[in-house]
Scaffold this active site. Structure first.
Site, PDB file in Angstrom:
ATOM      1  N   ARG A   1      -8.068  -3.688  -7.248  1.00  0.00           N
ATOM      2  CA  ARG A   1      -8.482  -2.991  -8.463  1.00  0.00           C
ATOM      3  C   ARG A   1      -7.444  -1.909  -8.783  1.00  0.00           C
ATOM      4  O   ARG A   1      -6.979  -1.225  -7.883  1.00  0.00           O
ATOM      5  CB  ARG A   1      -9.839  -2.348  -8.166  1.00  0.00           C
ATOM      6  CG  ARG A   1     -10.499  -1.717  -9.342  1.00  0.00           C
ATOM      7  CD  ARG A   1     -11.842  -1.157  -8.914  1.00  0.00           C
ATOM      8  NE  ARG A   1     -12.410  -0.351  -9.983  1.00  0.00           N
ATOM      9  CZ  ARG A   1     -12.071   0.898 -10.207  1.00  0.00           C
ATOM     10  NH1 ARG A   1     -11.197   1.498  -9.435  1.00  0.00           N
ATOM     11  NH2 ARG A   1     -12.620   1.559 -11.208  1.00  0.00           N
TER      12      ARG A   1
ATOM     13  N   HIS B   1      -7.863   2.454   5.528  1.00  0.00           N
ATOM     14  CA  HIS B   1      -9.203   2.743   6.039  1.00  0.00           C
ATOM     15  C   HIS B   1      -9.917   1.406   6.259  1.00  0.00           C
ATOM     16  O   HIS B   1      -9.333   0.349   6.067  1.00  0.00           O
ATOM     17  CB  HIS B   1      -9.943   3.647   5.061  1.00  0.00           C
ATOM     18  CG  HIS B   1      -9.202   4.926   4.796  1.00  0.00           C
ATOM     19  ND1 HIS B   1      -8.941   5.846   5.803  1.00  0.00           N
ATOM     20  CD2 HIS B   1      -8.617   5.424   3.685  1.00  0.00           C
ATOM     21  CE1 HIS B   1      -8.251   6.865   5.297  1.00  0.00           C
ATOM     22  NE2 HIS B   1      -8.035   6.625   4.014  1.00  0.00           N
TER      23      HIS B   1
ATOM     24  N   THR C   1       0.824  -1.221   0.000  1.00  0.00           N
ATOM     25  CA  THR C   1       0.000   0.000   0.000  1.00  0.00           C
ATOM     26  C   THR C   1       0.850   1.260   0.000  1.00  0.00           C
ATOM     27  O   THR C   1       1.978   1.261   0.495  1.00  0.00           O
ATOM     28  CB  THR C   1      -0.991   0.019   1.185  1.00  0.00           C
ATOM     29  OG1 THR C   1      -1.776   1.192   1.108  1.00  0.00           O
ATOM     30  CG2 THR C   1      -0.284  -0.022   2.525  1.00  0.00           C
ATOM     31  N   ARG C   2       0.291   2.322  -0.596  1.00  0.00           N
ATOM     32  CA  ARG C   2       0.939   3.642  -0.559  1.00  0.00           C
ATOM     33  C   ARG C   2      -0.046   4.657  -0.009  1.00  0.00           C
ATOM     34  O   ARG C   2       0.155   5.855  -0.118  1.00  0.00           O
ATOM     35  CB  ARG C   2       1.410   4.045  -1.951  1.00  0.00           C
ATOM     36  CG  ARG C   2       0.439   3.800  -3.071  1.00  0.00           C
ATOM     37  CD  ARG C   2       0.874   4.427  -4.363  1.00  0.00           C
ATOM     38  NE  ARG C   2       0.224   5.711  -4.522  1.00  0.00           N
ATOM     39  CZ  ARG C   2      -0.932   5.898  -5.136  1.00  0.00           C
ATOM     40  NH1 ARG C   2      -1.595   4.893  -5.665  1.00  0.00           N
ATOM     41  NH2 ARG C   2      -1.458   7.100  -5.228  1.00  0.00           N
TER      42      ARG C   2
ATOM     43  N   HIS D   1      -9.803  -1.290   3.530  1.00  0.00           N
ATOM     44  CA  HIS D   1      -8.532  -2.019   3.417  1.00  0.00           C
ATOM     45  C   HIS D   1      -8.437  -3.088   4.494  1.00  0.00           C
ATOM     46  O   HIS D   1      -7.948  -4.181   4.264  1.00  0.00           O
ATOM     47  CB  HIS D   1      -7.335  -1.073   3.581  1.00  0.00           C
ATOM     48  CG  HIS D   1      -7.310   0.047   2.586  1.00  0.00           C
ATOM     49  ND1 HIS D   1      -7.632   1.332   2.913  1.00  0.00           N
ATOM     50  CD2 HIS D   1      -7.029   0.037   1.271  1.00  0.00           C
ATOM     51  CE1 HIS D   1      -7.523   2.097   1.853  1.00  0.00           C
ATOM     52  NE2 HIS D   1      -7.178   1.345   0.829  1.00  0.00           N
TER      53      HIS D   1
END
Ligand code: PPS
Length: 571
Positions: A289, A200, A195-196, A203
């Site tokens: 996605r 939330h 992740t970058r 996730h």
């Protein structure tokens, strides 16, 4: 395919401690290359085995294979060119076979490299093949054309020491450190989450589901090297991750920070990320996605299809030795008070589906609006609000550009006074003439010197913006690429408002306030913008003002209205 990790150590490129000490002294005699921030990230992962099986920066043969068909010359799958770009002058000073010292930005030696190859790459071809289009709206294509050096050097690397990090040291792990940790706690199946962004609730749900599906432990593996320009800075993100970590079961979840420089290359990036995670001892990798999507191209369309990354990963996963856990978009179903994959909701017509996009979240943060509990965790929202105050409290830069005598300075002065009257934020005027007296007194008007001058102005403006002030710049700034570079510097911290003072060259010459046009026509001033030197007309400035038949007060007022419409000042 159902796999268990082989957690044996992987090869690193470091020499022993004793040899490293010796090399440090001997390296004083070597020619040095000062690494860019991106090259430092690449070097760290080369040296610690994160980019295994690479043994150094790519040779020309490997580069050609990687660019054209994602394979090294020996056929091994590798989707991303890891290249050492340098200037022509530096490359010309070297001989093949020579050892060079690779140093960080403070001059500390990190590695040596034996230069085996030196060539001028076809960057347009690289952009097409690796990133899908030679379009500078793609951050990595922009980097390739506007930041990377013209020549690539390749060759094996000998690692002396890791790049130094002062932040979150306990949270950073090399592939072998993670492998050792997994061995120690007995984890044989690990699903990694790249992740970058701040995490939330969506996730969290996605990672829970992925771990359940793969019956694996979870590694939250955020990127803290370089991500997409405009992302939330990694300091804030890591504080957010730490706050959310409490929500996960401690026995089956771990977090580690990855000093990767992302390229935002969508499908190829997903495969690259998978290989990197495999090197870090993971057996599974989550691909959601639009994985590592760069946003819109210059025609306003997506660079890649939303599931292209999953397709490419699926095609290669057996060979990669890491399994994909693919996910569709997660959305919140109000009636059931839970997140569900958008494509698995059978009763779509009868339920209320809620979703807040990244853009909408930024808007709410910028405008200080509510961010609901179903969307995120209060600790995360507090942290984000702290670093992203609403727009009308953030710093910003107004960047005037136009010919000499177009009226830039006069409008900029009027704007400054109006903003000072409003109060709230300190205002600094970086006028062309003033800057040339103070910051750039040794510079002339060659392209090189003008660029240097503008980059200095950009640097000061970005610092002012970062610290919550208003910077008003008013140089000629004739080159579009340089203006773009300044925009990027500033947009890391706040808004960049480009104002083209669109007075025609004829009108400027007619006014000739300083008598310079006359001198330029007589050839007494050389390289004079608009007469004997180029000016790239801004293609899409935030605002263009006409000054013929419009008074200064009105021009400054137009800028104020623009600032208001952008939410930078309150009405
Ligand atoms: S640049 O290109 O952005 O670095 O130029 P800048 O720093 O704004 O400096 C422009 C002022 O310098 C005077 N001047 C010249 N301008 C353009 N070309 C040449 N060769 C030149 N020589 C001197 C000119 O007065 C500019 O002031 P402004 O305020 O723009 O009228």
């Amino acid at each position: 395919m159902s796999m268990l990790a082989n957690l044996a150590p992987i090869p690193e490129l470091y020499v022993s401690y004793e040899s490293a000490q010796k090399m440090k002294t001997e390296a004083a005699d070597l020619v040095s290359h000062d690494l860019t921030p991106r090259q430092i990230c690449d070097l760290e992962l080369l040296m610690n085995g994160g980019f295994n099986p690479l043994k150094g920066f790519l040779s020309q043969e490997d580069y050609n294979g990687v660019v054209d068909n994602m394979r090294l010359a020996d056929g091994t799958l590798w989707p991303m060119p890891i290249t050492l770009d340098v200037s022509e002058d530096f490359a010309a000073s070297l001989e093949i076979g020579q050892d060079i010292a690779l140093r960080d930005q403070e001059g500390v030696i990190l590695a040596t490299m034996t230069v085996s190859d030196s060539w001028e790459p076809n960057k347009a071809h690289e952009a097409e093949k690796v990133f899908g289009a030679d379009d500078s709206a793609h951050p990595a294509v922009n980097y390739l054309h506007n930041q990377a050096g013209k020549i690539y050097l390749g060759g094996p690397v000998t690692g002396i020491q890791q790049p130094v990090h002062y932040d979150f040291r306990a949270r950073r792990d090399t592939p072998n450190e993670l492998r050792a940790y997994f061995r120690k706690v007995g984890w044989r199946k690990v699903v990694a989450f790249q992740t970058r962004n701040p995490l939330h609730r969506a996730h969290q749900e996605l990672t829970f589901r992925a771990a359940r599906e793969a019956q694996a432990n979870l590694l939250i593996h955020p990127v803290v090297g370089m991500t997409k320009p405009g992302d939330v800075d990694h300091f804030t993100r890591v504080r957010c991750y730490e706050a959310v970590l409490d929500q996960y079961p401690q026995a089956t979840t771990s977090m580690s920070l990855l000093n990767l420089a992302m390229r935002m290359a969508g499908p190829r990036e997903a495969v690259w990320h998978g290989l990197i995670r495999k090197n870090h001892g993971c057996t599974h990798f989550i691909v959601g996605r639009d994985h590592a999507g760069p946003g819109k191209n210059s025609a306003g369309d997506d660079f890649y299809g939303p599931y292209d990354a999953q397709d490419l990963f699926r095609e290669h996963q057996d060979e990669m030795g890491i399994e994909m856990v693919d996910f569709k978009h997660m959305v919140y179903v109000q009636e059931r008070a839970q997140y569900e994959p958008a494509d698995e909701i059978a009763d779509k017509e009868n339920v209320t589906i809620l979703n807040i996009s990244g853009t909408e979240l930024r808007r709410r943060l910028q405008e200080g609006l509510e961010i609901p509990e179903w969307f995120s965790f209060p600790e995360v929202v507090t942290e984000l609000r702290r670093t992203r105050p609403p727009r009308n409290k953030q710093g910003f830069t107004v960047f005037f550009t136009g010919f000499s005598g177009s009226g830039k300075s006069t409008i900029a002065n009027a704007l400054m006074v109006k903003l000072m009257e409003m109060g709230g934020r300190p205002v600094t005027l970086l006028d062309g003439d003033i800057v040339r007296k103070n910051l750039s007194s040794e510079l002339g008007f060659s392209k090189e010197h003008r660029d240097l001058n503008i980059r200095r102005i950009g640097y000061v403006a970005s610092e002012i913006t970062k610290n919550g002030g208003i910077a008003i710049c008013a140089p000629i700034a004739p080159y579009a690429t340089t203006r773009r570079a300044v925009r990027e510097d500033v947009e890391d911290f706040g808004a960049f408002v480009e104002v083209h003072v669109a007075t025609s060259i004829e009108e400027c010459e007619r006014r000739d306030r300083k008598g310079l046009y006359k001198l330029a026509r007589e050839g007494k001033i050389k390289e004079f913008t608009g007469i004997s030197d180029p000016y790239d007309v801004p293609e899409s400035p935030e605002l263009a003002v006409e000054t013929e038949n419009v008074d200064v007060d009105n021009c400054a007022h137009q800028v104020l209205l623009k600032l208001e419409s952008m939410g930078l000042i309150s009405g």
